[in-house]
Design a protein around this motif. Structure first.
Motif, PDB file in Angstrom:
ATOM      1  N   ALA A   1     -29.984   4.461  -7.143  1.00  0.00           N
ATOM      2  CA  ALA A   1     -28.779   3.918  -7.769  1.00  0.00           C
ATOM      3  C   ALA A   1     -27.645   3.867  -6.760  1.00  0.00           C
ATOM      4  N   THR A   2     -26.708   2.975  -7.006  1.00  0.00           N
ATOM      5  CA  THR A   2     -25.481   2.980  -6.221  1.00  0.00           C
ATOM      6  C   THR A   2     -24.691   4.232  -6.581  1.00  0.00           C
ATOM      7  N   GLY A   3     -24.147   4.901  -5.583  1.00  0.00           N
ATOM      8  CA  GLY A   3     -23.422   6.138  -5.845  1.00  0.00           C
ATOM      9  C   GLY A   3     -22.191   6.261  -4.983  1.00  0.00           C
ATOM     10  N   TRP A   4     -21.292   7.111  -5.436  1.00  0.00           N
ATOM     11  CA  TRP A   4     -20.070   7.385  -4.665  1.00  0.00           C
ATOM     12  C   TRP A   4     -19.540   8.751  -5.071  1.00  0.00           C
ATOM     13  N   ARG A   5     -18.747   9.311  -4.187  1.00  0.00           N
ATOM     14  CA  ARG A   5     -18.020  10.534  -4.497  1.00  0.00           C
ATOM     15  C   ARG A   5     -16.544  10.266  -4.263  1.00  0.00           C
ATOM     16  N   PRO A   6     -15.691  10.773  -5.137  1.00  0.00           N
ATOM     17  CA  PRO A   6     -15.983  11.761  -6.179  1.00  0.00           C
ATOM     18  C   PRO A   6     -16.631  11.138  -7.424  1.00  0.00           C
TER      19      PRO A   6
ATOM     20  N   ASP B   1       0.860  -1.189   0.000  1.00  0.00           N
ATOM     21  CA  ASP B   1       0.000   0.000   0.000  1.00  0.00           C
ATOM     22  C   ASP B   1       0.894   1.237   0.000  1.00  0.00           C
ATOM     23  N   LEU B   2       0.760   2.072  -1.043  1.00  0.00           N
ATOM     24  CA  LEU B   2       1.578   3.282  -1.153  1.00  0.00           C
ATOM     25  C   LEU B   2       0.890   4.506  -0.566  1.00  0.00           C
ATOM     26  N   GLY B   3      -0.264   4.314   0.053  1.00  0.00           N
ATOM     27  CA  GLY B   3      -0.930   5.412   0.729  1.00  0.00           C
ATOM     28  C   GLY B   3      -2.034   6.035  -0.097  1.00  0.00           C
ATOM     29  N   PRO B   4      -2.788   6.952   0.522  1.00  0.00           N
ATOM     30  CA  PRO B   4      -3.958   7.528  -0.145  1.00  0.00           C
ATOM     31  C   PRO B   4      -3.599   8.527  -1.238  1.00  0.00           C
ATOM     32  N   ILE B   5      -4.388   8.492  -2.309  1.00  0.00           N
ATOM     33  CA  ILE B   5      -4.308   9.504  -3.362  1.00  0.00           C
ATOM     34  C   ILE B   5      -5.291  10.620  -3.048  1.00  0.00           C
ATOM     35  N   TYR B   6      -6.483  10.262  -2.578  1.00  0.00           N
ATOM     36  CA  TYR B   6      -7.423  11.265  -2.085  1.00  0.00           C
ATOM     37  C   TYR B   6      -8.227  10.658  -0.948  1.00  0.00           C
ATOM     38  N   GLU B   7      -8.680  11.539  -0.053  1.00  0.00           N
ATOM     39  CA  GLU B   7      -9.394  11.123   1.141  1.00  0.00           C
ATOM     40  C   GLU B   7     -10.740  11.835   1.217  1.00  0.00           C
ATOM     41  N   GLY B   8     -11.640  11.274   2.013  1.00  0.00           N
ATOM     42  CA  GLY B   8     -12.960  11.870   2.155  1.00  0.00           C
ATOM     43  C   GLY B   8     -13.967  11.351   1.154  1.00  0.00           C
ATOM     44  N   ALA B   9     -13.650  10.260   0.472  1.00  0.00           N
ATOM     45  CA  ALA B   9     -14.603   9.648  -0.449  1.00  0.00           C
ATOM     46  C   ALA B   9     -15.717   8.966   0.353  1.00  0.00           C
ATOM     47  N   ASP B  10     -16.889   8.859  -0.247  1.00  0.00           N
ATOM     48  CA  ASP B  10     -17.972   8.135   0.416  1.00  0.00           C
ATOM     49  C   ASP B  10     -18.884   7.506  -0.629  1.00  0.00           C
ATOM     50  N   LEU B  11     -19.781   6.667  -0.169  1.00  0.00           N
ATOM     51  CA  LEU B  11     -20.667   5.960  -1.091  1.00  0.00           C
ATOM     52  C   LEU B  11     -21.931   5.532  -0.380  1.00  0.00           C
ATOM     53  N   GLY B  12     -22.946   5.182  -1.184  1.00  0.00           N
ATOM     54  CA  GLY B  12     -24.226   4.784  -0.635  1.00  0.00           C
ATOM     55  C   GLY B  12     -25.241   4.656  -1.751  1.00  0.00           C
ATOM     56  N   LEU B  13     -26.503   4.752  -1.417  1.00  0.00           N
ATOM     57  CA  LEU B  13     -27.579   4.737  -2.398  1.00  0.00           C
ATOM     58  C   LEU B  13     -28.061   6.164  -2.609  1.00  0.00           C
ATOM     59  N   VAL B  14     -28.204   6.570  -3.875  1.00  0.00           N
ATOM     60  CA  VAL B  14     -28.585   7.944  -4.185  1.00  0.00           C
ATOM     61  C   VAL B  14     -29.917   7.977  -4.932  1.00  0.00           C
ATOM     62  N   VAL B  15     -30.616   9.085  -4.750  1.00  0.00           N
ATOM     63  CA  VAL B  15     -31.868   9.345  -5.459  1.00  0.00           C
ATOM     64  C   VAL B  15     -31.842  10.786  -5.942  1.00  0.00           C
ATOM     65  N   PRO B  16     -32.627  11.127  -6.955  1.00  0.00           N
ATOM     66  CA  PRO B  16     -32.739  12.527  -7.355  1.00  0.00           C
ATOM     67  C   PRO B  16     -33.293  13.371  -6.209  1.00  0.00           C
ATOM     68  N   ALA B  17     -32.844  14.617  -6.110  1.00  0.00           N
ATOM     69  CA  ALA B  17     -33.322  15.505  -5.051  1.00  0.00           C
ATOM     70  C   ALA B  17     -34.818  15.764  -5.165  1.00  0.00           C
ATOM     71  N   SER B  18     -35.381  15.552  -6.347  1.00  0.00           N
ATOM     72  CA  SER B  18     -36.813  15.772  -6.558  1.00  0.00           C
ATOM     73  C   SER B  18     -37.693  14.721  -5.893  1.00  0.00           C
TER      74      SER B  18
END
Length: 298
Positions: A204-209, A112-129
């Motif tokens: 839908a399955t979603g993640w950021r970024p 493991d060479l360490g993180p490239i970016y941090e603060g990613a997350d994921l879950g189930l997403v829906v339209p804001a409407s």
């Protein structure tokens, strides 16, 4: 080498340390003689994985004179490939929870060479409407009227991905019975866009970024049981022994670091133009950082 993977090999001649900043994406004719690349990198069609892998490839090729081979493959194939030495690196290891299954299986053969970016997350997403009064939490998916609105389907991505495994766990934890549709990252985003244009419900399955959060008004469903975990970091991992074989490349990957906002901005720029132009512009605007990544400094 790897089975069931589409080889995407780009051979660009090294242009020197300074030239990567002035002409980041100028193509050089491919060498007629096939040879083992300095580094074989696995990637998949997740928007963040694609833009980060291609950014790293351009800098390695044109700034560090390294021969790079990109291999498009399923995430499970990538972990197995890096562990077995068929691939040297992957730049999309989600830790600690999303890829726990693969890390438990292969970590003794990975570095493991360490993180490239941090603060990613994921879950189930829906339209804001979609009204929060009707669908606010993953637990609401078990309601009969909600299931009917969603046609009993969740739009997912590749079957072996971490977020799909979590979606299956969520079905057990919250007691809902939906068809989890497999597909690619682009397919998932396309289906989201179509539903939003039609003012239809979709989950839908979603993640950021991910660029979809820049393009559409979306929200995560609340997850009171914590099935989808919390904040994650995305790491570069390489085959055991790679650091000794290619210390300059390993050092570059250790120093490669981006923010979530930068990754999403790169992804959005690539959609507006193309990956080549987006990466070219980013490198021109971040010369000092790119120099540091290539410098060999600790």
């Amino acid at each position: 080498m790897i089975c069931n993977a589409k080889r995407l090999t780009q051979r660009l001649g090294g242009l020197g340390l300074s030239a990567v900043l002035a002409a980041a994406l100028a193509l050089v004719p491919a060498s007629a003689q096939q040879r083992q690349p300095d580094v074989a990198i696995g990637w998949t069609t997740w928007g963040d994985a694609e833009v980060v892998s291609k950014l790293a490839t351009v800098i390695l090729q044109q700034g560090m004179n390294k021969d790079v081979e990109l291999t498009l493959a399923d995430i499970a194939v990538q972990y197995r490939g890096v562990a077995n030495g068929d691939l040297d690196a992957m730049l999309m290891s989600w830790q600690p929870l999303t890829h726990k299954t693969f890390l438990d299986q292969y970590s003794d053969r990975l570095t493991d060479l360490g993180p490239i970016y941090e603060g990613a997350d994921l879950g189930l997403v829906v339209p804001a409407s979609v009204p929060e009064s009707q669908l606010d939490s993953v637990a609401d998916l078990a309601k009969a009227d909600v299931r009917e609105k969603l046609s009993g389907r969740i739009q997912g991505i590749s079957a072996n991905s971490g977020v799909m495994e979590m979606a299956r766990d969520a079905a057990d934890a919250y007691g809902f019975d939906y068809e989890l549709q497999t597909g690619t990252g682009p397919k998932m985003a396309q289906e989201l866009g179509k539903a939003i244009d039609r003012d239809e419900w979709i989950v839908a399955t979603g993640w950021r970024p991910h660029w979809k959060f820049d393009r559409y008004k979306l929200r995560y469903l609340k997850d009171p049981k914590g099935v989808f975990g919390g904040s994650e970091s995305v790491h570069a991992v390489v085959n055991k022994g790679f650091e000794e074989r290619q210390p300059a490349v390993a050092g570059f990957l250790r120093r490669l670091e981006l923010s979530i906002a930068e990754v999403e901005a790169l992804m959005a720029s690539a959609r507006q133009t193309n990956h080549r132009q987006a990466i070219h512009e980013w490198i021109k605007s971040n010369r000092d950082r790119v120099d540091y990544w290539m410098s060999g400094e600790q």
